[in-house]
Design a protein around this motif. Structure first.
Motif, PDB file in Angstrom:
ATOM      1  N   LEU A  26      56.285 -26.915  53.562  1.00  0.00           N
ATOM      2  CA  LEU A  26      56.696 -25.977  52.667  1.00  0.00           C
ATOM      3  C   LEU A  26      56.900 -26.915  51.115  1.00  0.00           C
ATOM      4  O   LEU A  26      56.393 -26.226  50.206  1.00  0.00           O
ATOM      5  CB  LEU A  26      58.167 -25.657  52.901  1.00  0.00           C
ATOM      6  N   ILE A  32      54.379 -21.062  53.661  1.00  0.00           N
ATOM      7  CA  ILE A  32      55.332 -20.549  54.712  1.00  0.00           C
ATOM      8  C   ILE A  32      54.713 -20.433  55.993  1.00  0.00           C
ATOM      9  O   ILE A  32      53.546 -19.965  56.169  1.00  0.00           O
ATOM     10  CB  ILE A  32      55.613 -19.465  54.326  1.00  0.00           C
ATOM     11  N   VAL A  93      52.687 -15.398  55.540  1.00  0.00           N
ATOM     12  CA  VAL A  93      53.714 -14.981  56.428  1.00  0.00           C
ATOM     13  C   VAL A  93      53.002 -13.951  57.587  1.00  0.00           C
ATOM     14  O   VAL A  93      53.009 -14.262  58.736  1.00  0.00           O
ATOM     15  CB  VAL A  93      54.573 -13.984  55.878  1.00  0.00           C
ATOM     16  N   MET A 220      62.336 -19.500  65.124  1.00  0.00           N
ATOM     17  CA  MET A 220      61.813 -19.537  63.857  1.00  0.00           C
ATOM     18  C   MET A 220      63.045 -19.484  62.671  1.00  0.00           C
ATOM     19  O   MET A 220      62.875 -20.055  61.702  1.00  0.00           O
ATOM     20  CB  MET A 220      61.041 -18.227  63.558  1.00  0.00           C
ATOM     21  N   ILE A 221      64.045 -18.707  63.214  1.00  0.00           N
ATOM     22  CA  ILE A 221      65.089 -18.521  62.162  1.00  0.00           C
ATOM     23  C   ILE A 221      66.070 -19.649  62.061  1.00  0.00           C
ATOM     24  O   ILE A 221      66.275 -20.160  61.122  1.00  0.00           O
ATOM     25  CB  ILE A 221      66.005 -17.251  62.745  1.00  0.00           C
ATOM     26  N   LEU A 224      64.083 -21.863  59.588  1.00  0.00           N
ATOM     27  CA  LEU A 224      64.322 -21.393  58.029  1.00  0.00           C
ATOM     28  C   LEU A 224      65.595 -21.640  57.480  1.00  0.00           C
ATOM     29  O   LEU A 224      65.824 -22.105  56.291  1.00  0.00           O
ATOM     30  CB  LEU A 224      63.974 -19.732  58.295  1.00  0.00           C
ATOM     31  N   ILE A 227      65.616 -25.264  56.544  1.00  0.00           N
ATOM     32  CA  ILE A 227      65.060 -25.314  55.166  1.00  0.00           C
ATOM     33  C   ILE A 227      65.913 -24.949  54.150  1.00  0.00           C
ATOM     34  O   ILE A 227      65.939 -25.306  53.188  1.00  0.00           O
ATOM     35  CB  ILE A 227      63.864 -24.454  55.163  1.00  0.00           C
ATOM     36  N   SER A 228      66.274 -23.565  54.355  1.00  0.00           N
ATOM     37  CA  SER A 228      66.977 -22.744  53.150  1.00  0.00           C
ATOM     38  C   SER A 228      68.382 -23.711  52.800  1.00  0.00           C
ATOM     39  O   SER A 228      68.718 -23.707  51.516  1.00  0.00           O
ATOM     40  CB  SER A 228      67.319 -21.595  53.296  1.00  0.00           C
ATOM     41  N   TYR A 265      73.394 -16.777  60.121  1.00  0.00           N
ATOM     42  CA  TYR A 265      72.509 -16.063  59.215  1.00  0.00           C
ATOM     43  C   TYR A 265      73.202 -15.742  57.809  1.00  0.00           C
ATOM     44  O   TYR A 265      72.399 -15.888  56.848  1.00  0.00           O
ATOM     45  CB  TYR A 265      72.084 -14.606  59.910  1.00  0.00           C
ATOM     46  N   MET A 268      73.018 -18.485  55.682  1.00  0.00           N
ATOM     47  CA  MET A 268      71.475 -18.785  55.153  1.00  0.00           C
ATOM     48  C   MET A 268      71.662 -17.937  53.955  1.00  0.00           C
ATOM     49  O   MET A 268      70.902 -18.087  52.766  1.00  0.00           O
ATOM     50  CB  MET A 268      70.693 -18.467  56.195  1.00  0.00           C
ATOM     51  N   VAL A 269      71.781 -16.301  54.062  1.00  0.00           N
ATOM     52  CA  VAL A 269      71.578 -15.634  53.036  1.00  0.00           C
ATOM     53  C   VAL A 269      72.317 -15.911  51.647  1.00  0.00           C
ATOM     54  O   VAL A 269      71.788 -15.907  50.710  1.00  0.00           O
ATOM     55  CB  VAL A 269      72.111 -14.056  53.443  1.00  0.00           C
ATOM     56  N   LEU A 272      70.846 -18.689  50.040  1.00  0.00           N
ATOM     57  CA  LEU A 272      69.678 -18.497  49.496  1.00  0.00           C
ATOM     58  C   LEU A 272      70.019 -17.820  47.962  1.00  0.00           C
ATOM     59  O   LEU A 272      69.176 -17.845  47.101  1.00  0.00           O
ATOM     60  CB  LEU A 272      68.705 -17.611  50.281  1.00  0.00           C
ATOM     61  N   PRO A 276      69.104 -21.304  45.366  1.00  0.00           N
ATOM     62  CA  PRO A 276      67.664 -20.989  46.311  1.00  0.00           C
ATOM     63  C   PRO A 276      67.075 -22.295  46.566  1.00  0.00           C
ATOM     64  O   PRO A 276      66.134 -22.140  47.386  1.00  0.00           O
ATOM     65  CB  PRO A 276      66.695 -20.225  45.006  1.00  0.00           C
TER      66      PRO A 276
END
Lengths: 286, 342, 253
Positions: A26, A32, A93, A220-221, A224, A227-228, A265, A268-269, A272, A276
């Motif tokens: 990434l 992605i 994606v 996958m989540i 992510l 990474i985030s 979750y 993460m949100v 971000l 970011p």
């Protein structure tokens, strides 16, 4: 409680090895790849097949998984992925979701949808006593192997020419190309190694996590989130993020099972939105 | 200030061209006539057809945000699930007798709750890159999934919501076992919402969305309140997806955790991509193809469908940009350039 | 003679990290101005215009539009208040047609851009204005073509048409003839010459022919700061300006 912590660390380090390839991909090509989990799945199922059907000793399966996944990654990158670097993120994606579906279907067809069990060798089972806490031998093994890998990765990144070229390419691809660095080749190698590591992680993971064909989607989540929260400009960032995630997930599932995934979750949100580029990344100069 | 007393002939002609774009074409009318005719052509497949209509509505909602406004989101399925549970809970509460169980009221409840949450979370998609938007909307969709599954006392958890009893549509037509009322009901709702969406995209508002998608810098430079427009379309799309969810709950008399699963978002996106984004009919076309193929191929082996779905996706991205309608569009303009007058 | 100052910057500064791109610029633009902004490459002309139009936020200093302090206003808000600009590279909507682009701009100006129940084209007054503007710019023939497929020169004319459709008080033209092939330049120059007298115009230009054809006053920007200002004759004869341009274009009168 120390047991939970150590379990969480083991899980986190495993997550890091699984996800590190994705982080670098990434950061390097802004691509992605949601299909990253398929390489892990490939490594895991290869291990299961080798051990169950061919009696290959567990320790041999680890490098085998790495090589298998790395070759798979290299082939896919050269044939399919490279056509997508200048396409939109949405296209990337959709493409990677397509690959995930193909791989899930193939694995489901070949192995069935049931969870696969792996019989670990005797010397890796059992529990140890460490500082008053009881921890599985296998988890100690995982921590050791992953720790060695992390240290080697950091050494390669900081002490080798390839590593410095890679860091330059991640920092600013255009300038790197202008300096004569073959970014495309670096990317092919990095993609292969990252996929190989995912495969190795998958092989290691057979002793801790359950393996069924939905693995790429389920995990996958987690990738992510790593990474985030961790950012894509370093590998220490994702490493810390993975450890945190591992501990939070294990502790959460033990102490507050009702809330579980909800918390991570949300983290993460929030990350971000607020930052970011990730919690641990140094502020990018781009 | 000059007062234009009568428009120039060029202006009259230009106006005719502009207004002509909102006329109903022959293919459009044929599509809807065919949709109605399916009631008699496939009398045994009405449940499947209702599903297609409902999924088409979700895909339509994705088209509004993605195809027209250019907002990349993987979370539209969450609004579908929210609408389903909201309407399902209302119907359950009404026990088939009181106003709570009225299907039309249920639609507004489902759409309304979804729209409210859409509005409240719209700020998430305003900032950041496409990648951030993808991850954030994915995260939100997973949160909604998790929340619905964990709130067992309200939603029934993994067992799903039982006892969803909608009363008769308009007090006259009860939902029957053959799905007849369900199909007509779903189709009518789809058509009404479609006509509204159609007016929206052909209006100045719709034009401004396409402008935002094309060049945000320019839209701000001409004084357009970009964020307000995006929030508006995101909320409307959430409403549409919520209504689709309400339809699903009412026609199946059940709300399951599958309605909030991530694959709902992914499926809606796929349907739109198959059919072609930005044409309004792409989602509907895509849902017909998607759901029909799923029915046909899924009966061979479940893995068969997923495998070919993946292959089609990969092929689409690599070779066929713009889905089926995009392909048709390219063919049409190529044909016009060759054969038509310049 | 007191002239209404439509655009003003006071002590405007913009720093990017260690670089000062705009260095304490004091600038006044009166009504009806025909003002050119020149300077060697990297002097900060586009940065200054981006600060004025709101694309960039200043590090310090103030910007006033017709007497109102707009320093904290967004680009969008300034556009609504009467500031229009063109960009050095065309910023248009590739998938729309010229007439749709103008209809959009006019609608936004009239606060009718969010109307959703009637189709584009219902407002005949908007259509009339759009058609007239296309004729004024000489691009009526391609009114319904897709912008992305138009020749660059025609796109450039549309870029100017969009700015005019905003009925601005102040118009910032960033190298209007840049990138336009030789045979299409004359059209652009004619358009610039025919711009409404009430509009205050700032023209960023490299091409000295254009500058001396249209400008009544000139500012020279060097290293982000205002080097000197004056009438075209004063600037043309100033030896310091020639020195600054040594190695760049020659300053012709």
């Amino acid at each position: 409680m120390l047991t939970i912590l150590l379990d969480g660390i083991a899980y986190g380090m495993l997550l890091f090895i699984l996800a590190v390839g994705l982080c670098v991909t990434l950061g390097l090509m802004n691509f992605i790849n949601l299909a990253h989990g398929t390489f892990a799945m490939a490594g895991g199922y290869l291990t299961i097949t080798l051990m169950q059907q061919m009696g290959v000793p567990f320790l041999l399966c680890l490098p085998a998984a790495f090589i298998f996944a790395a070759v798979l990654g290299l082939v896919l990158e050269r044939t399919l992925y490279r056509h997508l670097y200048d396409k939109t993120h949405l296209d990337q994606v959709l493409f990677s979701i397509g690959l995930v579906f193909i791989s899930i279907a193939m694995v489901d067809y070949a192995y069935g949808a049931n969870q696969q069990i792996v019989n670990l060798p005797d010397y890796l089972t059992g529990r140890l006593n460490f500082l008053g806490a009881s921890i599985g031998v296998y988890r100690v093994f995982v921590i050791l192997i992953c720790g060695l890998l992390v240290i080697s990765l950091q050494l390669v990144l900081t002490k080798t020419r390839f590593g410095s070229r890679l860091r330059a390419a991640v920092d600013d691809g255009r300038v790197a190309r202008g300096l004569g660095i073959d970014v495309t080749r670096i990317f092919a190698v990095t993609f292969a190694v990252g996929s190989g590591l995912a495969g190795l992680g998958g092989a290691l993971g057979t002793g801790i996590i359950s393996f069924d064909p939905t693995f790429p989607l389920k995990y996958m989540i987690y990738f992510l989130i790593v990474i985030s929260v961790g950012g894509t400009t370093t590998i220490t960032g994702p490493f810390l993020a993975a450890i945190l995630l591992g501990v939070a997930d294990v502790a959460g599932k033990y102490y507050v099972p009702a809330v579980g995934g909800f918390i991570i979750y949300t983290i993460m949100v929030v990350v971000l939105i607020v930052r970011p580029q990730g919690l641990f990344a140094r502020a990018a100069g781009k | 200030m000059s007062m234009i007393t009568s428009p120039s002939p060029e202006a009259v002609q230009a106006r005719a061209v502009l207004l002509g774009r909102s006329n109903w074409g022959a293919a459009e009318i044929a599509f809807w006539i065919l949709a109605v005719a399916c009631y008699w052509i496939f009398p045994t497949k009405l449940s499947l057809l209702s599903e297609i209509a409902i999924l088409g509505l979700v895909a339509l909602s994705v088209d509004l945000v993605l195809g027209y406004a250019g907002i990349v989101t993987l979370g539209q399925g969450a609004f579908f699930g929210i609408g389903a549970y909201a309407a399902g809970l209302a119907a359950k509460h009404g026990m088939g007798t009181s106003l709570w169980s009225d299907p039309l009221i249920g639609l507004f409840i489902g759409g309304g709750v979804a729209a409210f949450i859409g509005f409240a979370t719209s700020f998430l998609v305003l900032r950041g890159s496409d990648m951030t938007r993808l991850m954030v909307t994915l995260g939100v969709a997973l949160i909604v999934d998790e929340v619905v599954n964990q709130m067992k006392w309200l939603t029934g958890g993994s067992d799903g919501l039982q006892g969803v009893l909608p009363s008769a549509v308009l007090g006259i037509w009860d939902f029957d076992l053959f799905g007849r009322v369900a199909y007509v009901y779903s189709l009518v709702v789809l058509f009404v919402l479609f006509v509204i969406a159609r007016a929206l995209v052909k209006s100045p508002f719709g034009l401004s969305l396409q402008a935002i998608k094309g060049n945000q810098l320019r839209t701000r430079a001409i004084g357009m309140p970009v964020n307000a427009r995006l929030i508006a379309v995101y909320t409307v799309a959430a409403f549409y997806a919520g209504v689709a969810g309400a339809l699903a709950a009412q026609t199946t008399q059940f709300a399951s955790p599958d309605y909030v699963a991530f694959h709902r978002s992914a499926d809606a996106m796929l349907m739109l991509v198959f059919g072609g984004a930005g044409h309004l009919y792409g989602g509907l076309l895509g849902s017909v193809i998607f759901r029909t193929m799923q029915d046909v191929l899924g009966n061979i082996t479940p893995q068969y469908w997923q495998f070919w779905l993946g292959v089609t996706l990969v092929a689409l991205v690599l070779f066929v940009r713009g889905g089926i309608l995009g392909l048709l569009d390219n063919l049409l303009s190529a044909w016009r350039r060759k054969g038509g007058a310049s | 003679m007191s002239q209404r100052i439509l655009l003003e910057s006071r002590d405007l500064v913009k720093r990017f990290g260690g670089i000062t791109a705009t260095d304490h610029v004091n600038f006044k633009l009166p009504e009806g101005a025909r003002h050119a902004l020149i300077g060697p490459n990297g002097a900060g002309k586009t940065t200054f215009v981006n600060l004025l139009s709101g694309v960039l936020t200043p590090t310090s200093g103030e910007i006033l539009l017709d007497g109102v302090n707009v320093t904290k206003w967004s680009a969008r808000r300034r556009a609504h208040a009467g500031m229009a600009r063109t960009f050095q590279i065309n910023q248009l909507f590739a998938d729309l047609t010229p007439i749709e682009t103008l209809m959009l701009t006019i609608a936004e100006r009239e606060n009718a851009g969010a109307s959703w129940w009637r189709p584009v084209g219902s407002r005949s007054d908007f259509v009339d204005e759009a058609v007239a503007l296309l004729a004024q710019l000489g691009i009526s023939d391609i009114a319904h073509a897709r912008v992305g497929e138009l020749a660059y020169g025609k796109q450039r004319l549309l870029e100017i048409a969009v700015a005019l459709a905003q009925k601005p008080k102040v118009l910032l033209l960033d190298e209007p003839a840049a990138g336009v092939p030789e045979h299409e330049r004359e059209q652009i120059l004619d358009v610039v010459a025919a711009l409404p007298k009430e509009v205050a115009l700032i023209l960023i230009e490299h091409d000295m022919h254009l500058v001396f054809r249209f400008a009544k006053s000139i500012s020279v920007l060097v290293n982000g700061g205002l080097f000197c200002e004056g009438s075209p004759e004063e600037i043309a004869n100033d030896p310091r300006v020639r020195q600054v341009y040594l190695g760049e274009e020659e300053v012709h009168v």
